[in-house]
Each structure stands twice: as structure tokens, then as C-alpha cells.
Design an enzyme around this catalytic site. Structure first.
Site, PDB file in Angstrom:
ATOM      1  CD  GLU A  22      -5.254   1.221   2.524  1.00 12.12           C
ATOM      2  OE1 GLU A  22      -4.048   1.448   2.736  1.00 12.12           O
ATOM      3  OE2 GLU A  22      -5.844   1.594   1.493  1.00 12.12           O
ATOM      4  CG  ASP A  45      -6.474   2.243  -2.286  1.00 14.51           C
ATOM      5  OD1 ASP A  45      -5.482   2.123  -1.540  1.00 14.51           O
ATOM      6  OD2 ASP A  45      -6.782   3.315  -2.843  1.00 14.51           O
TER       7      ASP A  45
END
Length: 690
Positions: free
Chosen positions: A376, A339
């Protein structure tokens, strides 16, 4: 220190089960005193036993350690740490708070747990989360190991553990609904769908109270531990239950040929900003674990959640790599999606580093070799690294694939050339790296944003239920409601939405790259227009299993798409062929409505591609018409010059079961042109003569 206790060792960190007891070790550079607290139950108002660590006997460098005989797996414990509470200097010690072990393999949560109490000035012993001693070796894997599936044979299904089976329609028993065990029960569904990897939204222990008042944090991007599975996702609530239930799930998924990828959050913690709670890192060594502003009483906030982990500090780097090793070696995980991974490229002052040590540590660690690493490649402060993320083996969520596919199918001007590049692996973005096509993780939707159904059903976000005045969530969704906002009984609008859903699924599965779909998109799951359902632990977010029958045509369509995708040749990956090499060697051609005359103008809304699969002796012709009227496309001649050798595999404008057919029953195309209906995708194929 009692004479029955021993000084212990500084390594390994955490609580390590050894013969006769447990060794405890924790890092704190600036603490003046440390106490180990042993509890009988998670909600005890006071510890059953307190072991005060002697700095002269129980401290080596910045590591505080002790060996406690007689302690066994399942023991509940925590720390109290003393030191200066001087926020302007970056110190926030608070001896009234029970602290979690950063390396704790398990966490228990009292029924009366309170985030607010961890923020206040008073002691919170009875209502604080606490760590659990776990013997990671005490499990029978029955020969299981990570699968190491080729990326070219991988199709990712991003999903939420709780949301997958929590709905009353799941058919899962009440006790196991919304748990690791619940997912295990539903493995046959995943097998039938054909996906090869589940990407689980965060399963590290998180703070469910990190959200607006009256809500619950559903997504889990609020970690308090990087080693412990989230207790609420286990049907077994004994101290050791979640660890073994998670491993049972992994073992069962592996037996079904499905890999397990974890969505990991190493960019921030649930301790929030300067007003936040003290759970662990803040009270152990605040200025080591976090990036602080020049005003050291404030936290840098590149994550958008209040704080940012100081990921390139040696102590934090070690913790991150140790966590990843643990989940691979002890929990048999196959990969990780990071993330806001671009935060890991920032230094202690927040500046972008040319060679971030933590990223190279992860990539070069031999224990992680062969593990799927997915970034990401952006953060909440504007850093966007899609196509430029550091490293040789990282794959990236291709946010530009998502954006350009959405733009093309909603008829946006100037989108054709960008979209065409995405279809062939995004060489414009990735070609300079000389990497394999699967560096690009292709997706149109994920947990963050509209579901696929809502992407074609709403022009605007509808997040009122989040109690943030509809200010949260992205405003630029590139969505189109097909003429009506939200649910409709209009059959023409509903038919168009169904077609658009199939258009998006087709290009996701057929494009070069590693495809990913989001949970429920295969049955048009809706969140009623909420594009930021992070605090909606209810039917807004849960998988409604009645949709499998309601949208059986979409489910069938996806299943057949995936089955064909898994048959594609993987030799390029085995041979180490790069995306550029694959494109250069490919026999392909771009077209418009006329052969070899692609229309790259901004006003164009259609494109066609012919591509040869040499190993399979098959020629594909893909027609993509995002125009609002039908278009007639000329077809290339095949083999002996006969254009009628083409057969129709997919036409998203047709009703099921004609929208996609088995290859054996694919009808011939009896014309030298093919009419692509408005806003549709057609895929034709022909066998090549030897």
C-alpha cells in the site's frame, strides 16, 4: 538464578523449545533488570515462578537470555523490565507492567483484559495479555508448501476472517463462526467463485479495545505481536489452538488451489501515543522501536494511529524480516500486503530514504524469494509512492486505478484519458520501471471505504455509528448514488446501480494488472454508507449470506468473468516480458463512436478498445459508455472484412442471464455498429483466421 536454570543463548530470539526445556531471549539495550515470569493461567494475579536474569550471566550485548529446564509448549509467560522512566529522554520503562515477548508465537488474553489498566500507574498482572511458548515444528503439513502461483493467474479476494462467517446466515456452527475454521468450512464457496488467493485483513494478535469507548476494533490494524495469530479468530482456545487452527486453514486452502496473503501492519503498534498502554515494545526499549519527535516524550505519527515503528533500525528490521520468514516457513503463507508501506521508507527522523534498508532486506531475503509482496504505497502523512515505491519485485495497490475508474463511471469530466491508461496496465505510472503488467494491483473497492454497492448508492459517507461525529473516514469517495441516497424501491435506480456494479467488476477483471475484489462485492454487500467500519464488529461489516441468492445475477456475472480471466495467456510472465514490451507488441486500437477516432476531450465520457490476443487467436472489442445516453459505436471489420463476425460476450445493460454469456452461446452481432446503452460496458469477441 536457580542452579537448575542455565545462562541460555542470545539466539534465536523469543522462546525456543529445545531438548529438556526452553531458551528465552529478548532484546533490551537500556534495561537495568529483567525478570521472566511463568504463569499457570492467563488470568493469574501473580506468576507461578519468577526467574530473575543476572546481567553478568544472562546478558550478551543487549540480549537478555536464560534456559529454563522442564518448560514445555503451552507455557504462558511474560517479562518485567526495569529501567528509567524518563519520557523526555525517550525512556519509558515500567516494571509494574507484564510485557509480551516481541517474538512470542502465541498470545493469551484474560477474560478481564483491560487496555486502560495497561495505561495506568498500577500493576496489571492478572489482566494483561501474555505470551505462549509454541513449538513451531510440531505440526504435520502432509507435504503442503506455498503454491507460488503466477501473478498473471492470480485473482485476489480481500476478506475478513471474522466477518466472512460470523453472520447467522453463514450456515457455520456457532463454535466456528468467525474463525479460521469457519473460513475452512466455506472454501467450496471460494472455489465456486473462482478466486485464487485470499488476502486476509490482519490476523496478527491485536488489541480489540483500541477503539472508541463502547466499540471493538474490528479490522485489526492494532498489532501487539508480529508472530502470534489472533486468538479470537480461533475456535480452539487452548494455548496452542490458534496456531494449529490457522495452519489447518492454510493447508485446506492450498489443497483447494487458493493462496493465502496476509495484510501485515509493520508501521505502528497498538501502544498508541504518549498516553497509550505499555504492552511490549514501549516497556522493552521505547526509543529503539519507535520514531520519536525532537521532543522525545512524543511519538512521530506517520500512521495516523499515534505512533510509528522505527522500521529501519537494525533491531526492528530484523524483527520484521524474522516475522515474514516465520509466516512463510512455519505457517506456509504465500504473500503479504503491507499496510501503509511507505512508512517503511522513512528513517529514524521520518525522512524519506532513497534506499530503505528494510525494504531491500525483505526483497533480497532468499527465504522470501517467490513470495508475493504487495505495497500500500502511501502513508497517513501525505507520502504517496504509487509508481515510485522502492524495489524490483514489489507490487502496488494502484490507488489511481480505483480513483480513475470511479471518476469515469460517475461521468466526471476529464477522466477518459486517465481511465484508458489504467485499462492497459497504467503505463503512465509504471512504464518507467520496465516491470511486468502485474505490478499494478487493480481494485475499485477494499475494506477501507465504501463497499461496491455503497459506491453506487451513496453520495456521502454515513459513519454516525462510529461515535466520532461522522468526522472519520474519507470525504472524497468519487461515489454516485444513481439519484437516491441509500436504499430504494425505485426499480429504475436499482437497475442502474446493478449495471454500475457490473461495470466496475468488468473493468477490474479485464484490465491489465493483478485484479482484487473485496469480500461481498460479488453479492452487493452493504455497510449502509459507512466508509470506515473499523469499529463495527456487527452486521454492518459481516457477510450476509442471504445476499448470495438475492443478488444471484451479480454473483453469476462475477463467476463467469473470473473463469474467463483465468484462461488468459500467461506467457508474458513466464518469458519475463515487461508491460511496455507487451503494449508495444500488442495489436490494439482506440476508438470513439467512430473507428480510430477516440475522443480524448475533457467532455468525453466514452471510449472503445480493440485488442488482439495472438496466442488465443481472439480479437476483443470493448465499449465503455459512461455517458448518460445511448451511443452507437462503429465496429471494426474482422478477417475478410465482415463486421458481422463479432459476437457479444458482455453487455451490462442487459438483464441476467444475457448480461454475460458463455462463449459457446454468445449471439452474433448482426450490424456494423453496436448500440451501447447509457452507462454500460459491452465486450465483443471474434475468432481470428489462421
Amino acid at each position: 538464578m536457580s542452579p537448575i536454570e542455565h545462562a541460555g543463548r542470545s539466539a534465536p530470539l523469543g522462546a525456543t523449545v529445545a531438548q529438556g526445556g526452553v531458551n528465552f531471549s529478548v532484546f533490551s539495550r537500556s534495561a537495568s533488570g529483567v525478570e521472566l515470569l511463568l504463569f499457570d493461567r492467563e488470568d493469574d494475579a501473580r506468576p507461578q515462578r519468577v526467574v530473575r536474569l543476572d546481567p553478568s550471566a544472562n546478558r550478551t550485548y543487549h540480549y537478555w537470555h536464560v534456559f529454563v529446564p522442564g518448560v514445555q509448549p503451552g507455557q504462558i509467560y511474560g517479562y518485567r523490565v526495569e529501567g528509567s522512566n524518563d519520557p523526555p529522554s525517550g525512556r519509558r520503562f515500567d516494571s509494574t507492567k507484564v510485557l509480551l515477548d516481541p517474538y512470542g508465537r502465541g498470545v493469551v488474553v484474560p477474560r478481564t483484559y483491560s487496555r486502560e489498566a495497561a495505561c495506568g500507574p498500577d500493576e496489571n498482572t492478572a489482566i494483561a495479555m501474555k505470551s505462549v511458548v509454541v513449538d513451531a515444528s510440531a505440526y504435520d503439513w502432509e507435504g503442503d508448501a506455498p503454491l507460488r502461483r503466477l501473478s498473471s493467474r492470480t485473482i485476489v479476494y480481500e476478506m475478513h476472517i471474522r466477518g466472512f462467517t460470523r453472520h447467522s446466515s453463514s450456515g457455520v456452527a456457532d463454535k466456528t463462526r468467525g474463525t479460521f475454521a469457519g473460513l475452512t468450512e466455506k472454501i467450496p464457496y471460494l472455489q465456486q467463485l473462482g478466486i485464487t488467493a485470499v488476502e486476509l485483513l490482519p490476523v496478527f494478535q491485536f488489541d480489540a479495545q483500541d477503539c472508541p469507548p463502547g466499540k471493538l476494533n474490528y479490522w485489526g490494524y492494532a498489532p501487539v505481536s508480529f508472530f502470534a495469530p489472533h486468538r479470537a479468530y480461533s475456535s480452539r482456545q487452548d494455548p496452542l489452538g490458534p496456531v494449529d487452527e490457522f495452519r489447518d486453514m492454510v493447508k485446506a486452502l492450498h489443497q483447494a488451489g487458493i493462496e493465502v496473503i496476509l495484510d501485515v501492519v509493520f508501521n505502528h503498534t497498538a501502544e498508541g501515543d504518549h498516553r497509550g498502554p505499555t504492552f511490549s515494545f514501549r516497556g522493552l526499549d521505547n526509543d529503539t522501536y519507535y520514531i520519536l519527535e525532537p521532543d522525545r516524550s512524543r511519538y512521530a505519527n506517520y500512521s495516523g494511529t499515534g505512533n510509528t515503528l522505527n522500521a529501519n533500525h537494525p533491531i526492528v528490521r530484523r524483527m520484521i524480516v524474522d516475522s515474514l520468514r516465520y509466516w512463510v516457513e512455519a505457517m506456509h503463507v504465500d504473500g503479504f500486503r503491507f499496510d501503509l508501506a511507505s512508512i517503511l521508507a522513512r528513517d529514524a527522523s521520518g525522512q524519506l530514504m532513497a534506499n530503505p534498508p528494510v525494504l531491500w532486506d525483505i526483497e533480497s531475503d532468499p527465504s522470501l524469494a517467490g513470495t508475493k509482496l504487495i505495497a500500500e504505497a502511501w502513508d497517513a502523512a501525505g507520502l504517496y509512492q504509487v509508481g515510485s515505491f522502492i524495489g524490483d519485485s514489489w507490487r502496488e495497490w494502484n490507488g489511481r486505478f480505483r480513483d480513475d475508474a470511479r471518476s469515469f463511471f460517475r461521468g466526471e469530466e476529464g477522466s477518459v484519458a486517465r481511465f484508458a491508461d489504467r485499462l492497459i496496465g497504467s503505463p503512465e505510472i509504471y512504464g518507467h520501471k520496465q516491470r511486468e503488467p502485474e505490478q499494478s494491483v487493480n481494485f475499485v473497492t477494499c475494506h477501507d471505504g465504501f463497499t461496491l454497492n455503497d459506491l453506487v448508492s451513496y453520495n456521502e459517507k454515513h459513519n454516525e455509528a462510529n461515535a466520532e461525529g461522522n468526522r472519520d473516514g474519507g470525504n472524497e469517495n468519487r461515489s454516485w448514488n444513481c439519484g437516491v441516497e441509500g436504499p430504494t424501491d425505485d426499480p429504475a435506480v436499482e437497475k442502474l446501480r446493478n449495471r454500475q456494479v457490473k461495470n466496475f467488476l468488468t473493468v477490474t477483471m479485464l484490465s491489465l494488472g493483478l485484479p482484487m475484489i473485496a469480500m461481498g462485492d460479488e453479492v452487493r454487500r452493504t455497510q449502509q454508507g459507512n466508509n470506515n467500519a473499523y469499529c463495527q464488529d456487527n452486521e454492518t461489516s459481516w457477510f450476509d449470506w442471504t445476499l448470495v441468492a438475492k443478488h444471484a445475477d451479480v454473483h453469476r456475472f462475477v463467476t463467469l468473468l473470473i473463469a474467463r480471466r483465468l484462461m488468459r495467456d500467461a506467457e508474458h510472465e513466464v518469458e519475463g516480458m515487461s508491460l511496455n514490451q507487451l503494449i508495444q507488441q500488442a495489436n490494439k486500437g482506440w476508438h470513439g463512436v467512430r473507428l480510430h477516432q477516440p475522443d480524448w476531450r475533457d467532455c468525453s465520457h466514452s471510449i472503445a478498445l480493440t485488442a488482439e490476443l495472438k496466442k488465443e487467436r481472439i480479437l476483443f472489442h470493448v465499449i465503455l459508455n459512461a455517458y448518460w445516453e445511448p451511443l452507437d459505436f462503429e465496429l471494426p471489420a474482422v478477417g475478410n472484412g465482415d463486421a458481422n463476425s463479432w459476437r457479444r460476450w458482455i453487455d451490462t445493460s442487459l438483464d441476467s442471464p444475457h448480461d454475460i454469456v458463455s462463449w459457446q452461446t454468445a449471439p452474433s452481432v448482426l450490424s456494423q455498429t453496436y448500440r451501447a446503452e447509457a452507462r454500460s460496458v459491452a465486450v465483443l469477441f471474434a475468432g481470428l483466421r489462421s
